[in-house]
Design a protein around this motif. Sequence first.
Motif, PDB file in Angstrom:
ATOM      1  N   GLN A 200     -29.889  27.508  28.282  1.00  0.00           N
ATOM      2  CA  GLN A 200     -29.564  28.635  27.417  1.00  0.00           C
ATOM      3  C   GLN A 200     -30.759  29.551  27.188  1.00  0.00           C
ATOM      4  N   ARG A 201     -31.973  28.997  27.353  1.00  0.00           N
ATOM      5  CA  ARG A 201     -33.185  29.809  27.133  1.00  0.00           C
ATOM      6  C   ARG A 201     -33.661  30.539  28.382  1.00  0.00           C
ATOM      7  N   VAL A 202     -33.041  30.308  29.537  1.00  0.00           N
ATOM      8  CA  VAL A 202     -33.475  30.985  30.772  1.00  0.00           C
ATOM      9  C   VAL A 202     -32.981  32.432  30.711  1.00  0.00           C
ATOM     10  N   ALA A 203     -33.889  33.344  30.430  1.00  0.00           N
ATOM     11  CA  ALA A 203     -33.507  34.725  30.129  1.00  0.00           C
ATOM     12  C   ALA A 203     -32.972  35.485  31.329  1.00  0.00           C
ATOM     13  N   THR A 204     -33.306  35.033  32.533  1.00  0.00           N
ATOM     14  CA  THR A 204     -32.937  35.787  33.732  1.00  0.00           C
ATOM     15  C   THR A 204     -31.576  35.408  34.299  1.00  0.00           C
TER      16      THR A 204
ATOM     17  N   GLY B 141     -43.760  28.064  36.350  1.00  0.00           N
ATOM     18  CA  GLY B 141     -42.533  27.807  35.623  1.00  0.00           C
ATOM     19  C   GLY B 141     -42.708  27.717  34.128  1.00  0.00           C
ATOM     20  N   ALA B 142     -43.880  27.252  33.661  1.00  0.00           N
ATOM     21  CA  ALA B 142     -44.088  27.079  32.230  1.00  0.00           C
ATOM     22  C   ALA B 142     -44.145  28.407  31.494  1.00  0.00           C
ATOM     23  N   THR B 143     -44.469  29.478  32.184  1.00  0.00           N
ATOM     24  CA  THR B 143     -44.669  30.769  31.517  1.00  0.00           C
ATOM     25  C   THR B 143     -43.775  31.874  32.037  1.00  0.00           C
ATOM     26  N   CYS B 144     -43.108  31.656  33.166  1.00  0.00           N
ATOM     27  CA  CYS B 144     -42.367  32.747  33.802  1.00  0.00           C
ATOM     28  C   CYS B 144     -40.979  32.253  34.215  1.00  0.00           C
ATOM     29  N   PRO B 145     -39.898  32.887  33.733  1.00  0.00           N
ATOM     30  CA  PRO B 145     -38.556  32.466  34.143  1.00  0.00           C
ATOM     31  C   PRO B 145     -38.315  32.799  35.611  1.00  0.00           C
ATOM     32  N   PRO B 146     -37.378  32.122  36.258  1.00  0.00           N
ATOM     33  CA  PRO B 146     -37.147  32.362  37.695  1.00  0.00           C
ATOM     34  C   PRO B 146     -36.572  33.744  37.958  1.00  0.00           C
ATOM     35  N   LEU B 147     -37.030  34.350  39.044  1.00  0.00           N
ATOM     36  CA  LEU B 147     -36.480  35.618  39.524  1.00  0.00           C
ATOM     37  C   LEU B 147     -35.486  35.385  40.649  1.00  0.00           C
ATOM     38  N   SER B 148     -35.336  34.132  41.071  1.00  0.00           N
ATOM     39  CA  SER B 148     -34.291  33.745  42.019  1.00  0.00           C
ATOM     40  C   SER B 148     -33.937  32.291  41.752  1.00  0.00           C
ATOM     41  N   ILE B 149     -32.701  31.919  42.083  1.00  0.00           N
ATOM     42  CA  ILE B 149     -32.277  30.530  41.954  1.00  0.00           C
ATOM     43  C   ILE B 149     -31.467  30.139  43.185  1.00  0.00           C
ATOM     44  N   VAL B 150     -31.421  28.845  43.444  1.00  0.00           N
ATOM     45  CA  VAL B 150     -30.491  28.264  44.403  1.00  0.00           C
ATOM     46  C   VAL B 150     -29.290  27.771  43.603  1.00  0.00           C
TER      47      VAL B 150
ATOM     48  N   VAL C  44     -45.452  36.566  50.672  1.00  0.00           N
ATOM     49  CA  VAL C  44     -44.975  35.996  49.419  1.00  0.00           C
ATOM     50  C   VAL C  44     -44.815  34.488  49.556  1.00  0.00           C
ATOM     51  N   SER C  45     -44.676  33.832  48.388  1.00  0.00           N
ATOM     52  CA  SER C  45     -44.530  32.381  48.344  1.00  0.00           C
ATOM     53  C   SER C  45     -43.638  32.043  47.152  1.00  0.00           C
ATOM     54  N   LYS C  46     -43.473  30.762  46.877  1.00  0.00           N
ATOM     55  CA  LYS C  46     -42.654  30.371  45.723  1.00  0.00           C
ATOM     56  C   LYS C  46     -43.248  30.915  44.440  1.00  0.00           C
ATOM     57  N   TYR C  47     -44.539  30.707  44.249  1.00  0.00           N
ATOM     58  CA  TYR C  47     -45.275  31.276  43.119  1.00  0.00           C
ATOM     59  C   TYR C  47     -46.243  32.318  43.655  1.00  0.00           C
ATOM     60  N   ASN C  48     -46.429  33.395  42.909  1.00  0.00           N
ATOM     61  CA  ASN C  48     -47.225  34.518  43.422  1.00  0.00           C
ATOM     62  C   ASN C  48     -48.173  35.042  42.341  1.00  0.00           C
ATOM     63  N   HIS C  49     -48.841  34.114  41.669  1.00  0.00           N
ATOM     64  CA  HIS C  49     -49.650  34.462  40.510  1.00  0.00           C
ATOM     65  C   HIS C  49     -51.129  34.649  40.823  1.00  0.00           C
ATOM     66  N   VAL C  50     -51.538  34.444  42.069  1.00  0.00           N
ATOM     67  CA  VAL C  50     -52.947  34.634  42.425  1.00  0.00           C
ATOM     68  C   VAL C  50     -53.055  35.654  43.562  1.00  0.00           C
ATOM     69  N   ARG C  51     -54.203  36.267  43.651  1.00  0.00           N
ATOM     70  CA  ARG C  51     -54.426  37.258  44.705  1.00  0.00           C
ATOM     71  C   ARG C  51     -54.439  36.594  46.080  1.00  0.00           C
ATOM     72  N   ASP C  52     -54.050  37.365  47.076  1.00  0.00           N
ATOM     73  CA  ASP C  52     -54.044  36.868  48.441  1.00  0.00           C
ATOM     74  C   ASP C  52     -55.470  36.760  48.964  1.00  0.00           C
ATOM     75  N   GLY C  53     -55.635  35.964  50.013  1.00  0.00           N
ATOM     76  CA  GLY C  53     -56.937  35.823  50.648  1.00  0.00           C
ATOM     77  C   GLY C  53     -57.602  34.502  50.305  1.00  0.00           C
ATOM     78  N   LEU C  54     -58.569  34.110  51.137  1.00  0.00           N
ATOM     79  CA  LEU C  54     -59.307  32.870  50.940  1.00  0.00           C
ATOM     80  C   LEU C  54     -60.602  33.122  50.190  1.00  0.00           C
ATOM     81  N   PRO C  55     -60.982  32.229  49.283  1.00  0.00           N
ATOM     82  CA  PRO C  55     -62.321  32.329  48.687  1.00  0.00           C
ATOM     83  C   PRO C  55     -63.376  32.079  49.757  1.00  0.00           C
ATOM     84  N   ALA C  56     -64.568  32.592  49.522  1.00  0.00           N
ATOM     85  CA  ALA C  56     -65.635  32.502  50.529  1.00  0.00           C
ATOM     86  C   ALA C  56     -65.914  31.063  50.933  1.00  0.00           C
ATOM     87  N   ALA C  57     -65.799  30.131  49.989  1.00  0.00           N
ATOM     88  CA  ALA C  57     -66.108  28.731  50.288  1.00  0.00           C
ATOM     89  C   ALA C  57     -65.137  28.114  51.276  1.00  0.00           C
ATOM     90  N   LEU C  58     -63.957  28.732  51.456  1.00  0.00           N
ATOM     91  CA  LEU C  58     -62.955  28.176  52.358  1.00  0.00           C
ATOM     92  C   LEU C  58     -62.887  28.908  53.694  1.00  0.00           C
TER      93      LEU C  58
END
Length: 292
Positions: A30-34, A93-102, A146-160
Amino acid sequence: MQPEHAPSVALSGRLADTRPRLALLTRGLQRVATLDALLPEWQLVRSARPRDADAVLAWGQRPSAETARDWAQRRGLTLLRAEDGFLRSLGLGATCPPLSIVLDDRGMHFDASAPSRLEALIAAPCSAAQQARGERLQRAWVDARVSKYNHVRDGLPAALLPSAALGPVLVIDQTAGDASIRGAGADATSFRLMLEAALDEHPRAPIWLKVHPDVIAGHKRGHFAALPAGAAGRIVLIADDVHPPALIEACQAVYVVSSQMGFEALLRQRPVRCFGLPFYAGWGLTQGALPR
């Protein structure tokens, strides 16, 4: 699987909603706003005891979902199961409701022990138009990075950034107790076997061990509290958030138990070795999967 959108008709000067009624019995659903936007063909009824309904919605295979199943069975109603979509959201998932569902009227795609609508669709023959559409969707997914979660910028950090001539092998951890692990016929031992196989089968390659975002965020725990003795020098533990497309594209192969990242690696035409039976395994596209 879903009803046709029924037109509304005038009733006493007002528009009557003639869409079928889908019961949401639990507070979590009932709380899933989307959900209203994701299920426009349904009239959502948010009540633990709806007076009438045409179908019942359950989320995955949680205990609350079995309560919804029992409620639907007692009333002879259709049970639909929902789960996070493959392109879920920007945040976790803890902070963002789904924008797609199966949405599945047969079972759940991550449970290989029982039929699902997705499994039936995969096994069914495709027309030329459907094949072309699937290829366009694959290209769009890969091109959009894109991926399942998309909360970080694309690209590898220098260490990787790979420094060796031989590309790394990506090994994917998951959250302990995830339903997709049990549903894929796997368990905690499968993760140890997966890491050992990656080390043995690629003796000269660096091994990237990716921790799940929910573990990084402190919401859940993973399967690798300690690394195998003598192998720590070859293993790079990725405990920071890195966008999955960048990781997959940098690697020569991907090892999974049931993670969706195996599916995303297939979209990017990387070899995938499975230690469980996720929905994308057992169709001739992956290595090492349990028999379907």
